[in-house]
Write a protein that holds these residues in place. Structure first.
Motif, PDB file in Angstrom:
ATOM      1  N   ARG A  10       0.854  -1.177   0.000  1.00 55.80           N
ATOM      2  CA  ARG A  10       0.000   0.000   0.000  1.00 55.80           C
ATOM      3  C   ARG A  10       0.895   1.233   0.000  1.00 55.80           C
ATOM      4  NH1 ARG A  10      -5.417   0.956   1.960  1.00 55.80           N
ATOM      5  NH2 ARG A  10      -5.389  -1.246   2.411  1.00 55.80           N
ATOM      6  N   VAL A  11       0.593   2.134  -0.917  1.00 51.95           N
ATOM      7  CA  VAL A  11       1.338   3.386  -1.006  1.00 51.95           C
ATOM      8  C   VAL A  11       0.413   4.504  -0.556  1.00 51.95           C
ATOM      9  CG1 VAL A  11       2.504   5.000  -2.557  1.00 51.95           C
ATOM     10  CG2 VAL A  11       2.761   2.545  -2.900  1.00 51.95           C
ATOM     11  N   THR A  12       0.865   5.273   0.421  1.00 47.57           N
ATOM     12  CA  THR A  12       0.070   6.410   0.883  1.00 47.57           C
ATOM     13  C   THR A  12       0.956   7.637   0.951  1.00 47.57           C
ATOM     14  OG1 THR A  12       0.486   5.944   3.219  1.00 47.57           O
ATOM     15  CG2 THR A  12      -1.487   4.959   2.268  1.00 47.57           C
ATOM     16  N   TRP A  13       0.326   8.772   0.870  1.00 50.06           N
ATOM     17  CA  TRP A  13       1.028  10.041   1.017  1.00 50.06           C
ATOM     18  C   TRP A  13       0.789  10.539   2.431  1.00 50.06           C
ATOM     19  CZ3 TRP A  13      -0.416   8.426  -3.720  1.00 50.06           C
ATOM     20  CH2 TRP A  13       0.434   8.714  -4.782  1.00 50.06           C
ATOM     21  N   ASP A  14       1.851  10.918   3.095  1.00 48.88           N
ATOM     22  CA  ASP A  14       1.745  11.460   4.448  1.00 48.88           C
ATOM     23  C   ASP A  14       1.862  12.977   4.354  1.00 48.88           C
ATOM     24  OD1 ASP A  14       1.628  11.761   7.172  1.00 48.88           O
ATOM     25  OD2 ASP A  14       3.709  11.158   7.519  1.00 48.88           O
ATOM     26  N   VAL A  15       0.789  13.587   3.850  1.00 52.18           N
ATOM     27  CA  VAL A  15       0.743  15.034   3.659  1.00 52.18           C
ATOM     28  C   VAL A  15      -0.592  15.543   4.190  1.00 52.18           C
ATOM     29  CG1 VAL A  15       2.293  15.051   1.666  1.00 52.18           C
ATOM     30  CG2 VAL A  15      -0.163  14.826   1.311  1.00 52.18           C
ATOM     31  N   SER A  38      -8.362  16.139 -13.893  1.00 50.82           N
ATOM     32  CA  SER A  38      -6.925  16.344 -14.097  1.00 50.82           C
ATOM     33  C   SER A  38      -6.146  15.920 -12.850  1.00 50.82           C
ATOM     34  CB  SER A  38      -6.631  17.807 -14.414  1.00 50.82           C
ATOM     35  OG  SER A  38      -7.236  18.175 -15.626  1.00 50.82           O
ATOM     36  N   PHE A  39      -6.647  16.317 -11.683  1.00 45.31           N
ATOM     37  CA  PHE A  39      -6.021  15.916 -10.417  1.00 45.31           C
ATOM     38  C   PHE A  39      -5.974  14.401 -10.311  1.00 45.31           C
ATOM     39  CE2 PHE A  39      -7.144  14.395  -6.137  1.00 45.31           C
ATOM     40  CZ  PHE A  39      -5.948  14.646  -5.487  1.00 45.31           C
ATOM     41  N   ASP A  40      -7.080  13.735 -10.605  1.00 45.92           N
ATOM     42  CA  ASP A  40      -7.154  12.279 -10.506  1.00 45.92           C
ATOM     43  C   ASP A  40      -6.145  11.604 -11.436  1.00 45.92           C
ATOM     44  OD1 ASP A  40      -8.525   9.867  -9.458  1.00 45.92           O
ATOM     45  OD2 ASP A  40      -9.117   9.628 -11.563  1.00 45.92           O
ATOM     46  N   ARG A  41      -6.052  12.082 -12.680  1.00 46.12           N
ATOM     47  CA  ARG A  41      -5.086  11.504 -13.625  1.00 46.12           C
ATOM     48  C   ARG A  41      -3.650  11.656 -13.113  1.00 46.12           C
ATOM     49  NH1 ARG A  41      -8.575  13.778 -17.460  1.00 46.12           N
ATOM     50  NH2 ARG A  41      -7.328  15.677 -17.544  1.00 46.12           N
ATOM     51  N   LEU A  42      -3.328  12.844 -12.624  1.00 44.09           N
ATOM     52  CA  LEU A  42      -1.964  13.087 -12.137  1.00 44.09           C
ATOM     53  C   LEU A  42      -1.663  12.292 -10.872  1.00 44.09           C
ATOM     54  CD1 LEU A  42      -1.840  16.903 -12.858  1.00 44.09           C
ATOM     55  CD2 LEU A  42      -0.525  15.120 -14.037  1.00 44.09           C
ATOM     56  N   LEU A  43      -2.622  12.207  -9.961  1.00 44.20           N
ATOM     57  CA  LEU A  43      -2.431  11.427  -8.741  1.00 44.20           C
ATOM     58  C   LEU A  43      -2.198   9.954  -9.079  1.00 44.20           C
ATOM     59  CD1 LEU A  43      -2.411  11.211  -5.642  1.00 44.20           C
ATOM     60  CD2 LEU A  43      -4.900  10.918  -5.757  1.00 44.20           C
ATOM     61  N   ASN A  44      -2.990   9.415 -10.002  1.00 45.42           N
ATOM     62  CA  ASN A  44      -2.812   8.020 -10.397  1.00 45.42           C
ATOM     63  C   ASN A  44      -1.478   7.806 -11.093  1.00 45.42           C
ATOM     64  OD1 ASN A  44      -5.165   6.902  -9.308  1.00 45.42           O
ATOM     65  ND2 ASN A  44      -6.372   7.621 -11.034  1.00 45.42           N
ATOM     66  N   ALA A  45      -1.038   8.760 -11.894  1.00 44.13           N
ATOM     67  CA  ALA A  45       0.278   8.647 -12.541  1.00 44.13           C
ATOM     68  C   ALA A  45       1.393   8.674 -11.499  1.00 44.13           C
ATOM     69  CB  ALA A  45       0.462   9.770 -13.559  1.00 44.13           C
ATOM     70  N   ASP A  46       1.274   9.555 -10.513  1.00 45.15           N
ATOM     71  CA  ASP A  46       2.271   9.605  -9.435  1.00 45.15           C
ATOM     72  C   ASP A  46       2.284   8.298  -8.648  1.00 45.15           C
ATOM     73  OD1 ASP A  46       2.917  12.176 -10.193  1.00 45.15           O
ATOM     74  OD2 ASP A  46       1.957  13.150  -8.468  1.00 45.15           O
ATOM     75  N   ARG A  47       1.109   7.774  -8.377  1.00 50.58           N
ATOM     76  CA  ARG A  47       1.002   6.508  -7.647  1.00 50.58           C
ATOM     77  C   ARG A  47       1.687   5.395  -8.448  1.00 50.58           C
ATOM     78  NH1 ARG A  47      -4.384   6.243  -6.908  1.00 50.58           N
ATOM     79  NH2 ARG A  47      -4.221   7.173  -4.858  1.00 50.58           N
TER      80      ARG A  47
END
Length: 77
Positions: free
Chosen positions: A4-9, A48-57
């Motif tokens: 599981r990958v999570t962002w701690d922000v 756009s946010f969703d696409r970029l977040l998924n690409a980063d993930r």
């Protein structure tokens, strides 16, 4: 076994905006001058946010999978 990958922000949207200038520019454009953007503009910003977040993930997953000495495989569901 899973990974599981999570962002701690504190704010994931602001994190993605800070690392993707094109998203920041679009956000600034549609909110320029304190205007309230149209619903379709807000939806496009969210997409756009969703696409970029998924690409980063995916980038994070790809880096972990490439770590030498790990025996990871990717499920393609």
């Amino acid at each position: 076994m899973g990974l599981r990958v999570t962002w701690d922000v504190p704010n994931i949207f602001e994190q993605v905006v800070s690392t993707h200038p094109e998203l920041a520019a679009y956000r600034d454009q549609i909110f320029r001058g304190g205007r309230q953007p149209a619903q379709d503009e807000k939806i496009e910003l969210g997409r756009s946010f969703d696409r970029l977040l998924n690409a980063d993930r995916q980038d994070c997953i790809d880096r972990v999978v490439r770590v030498p000495g790990t025996a990871l495989r990717r499920d393609r569901r």
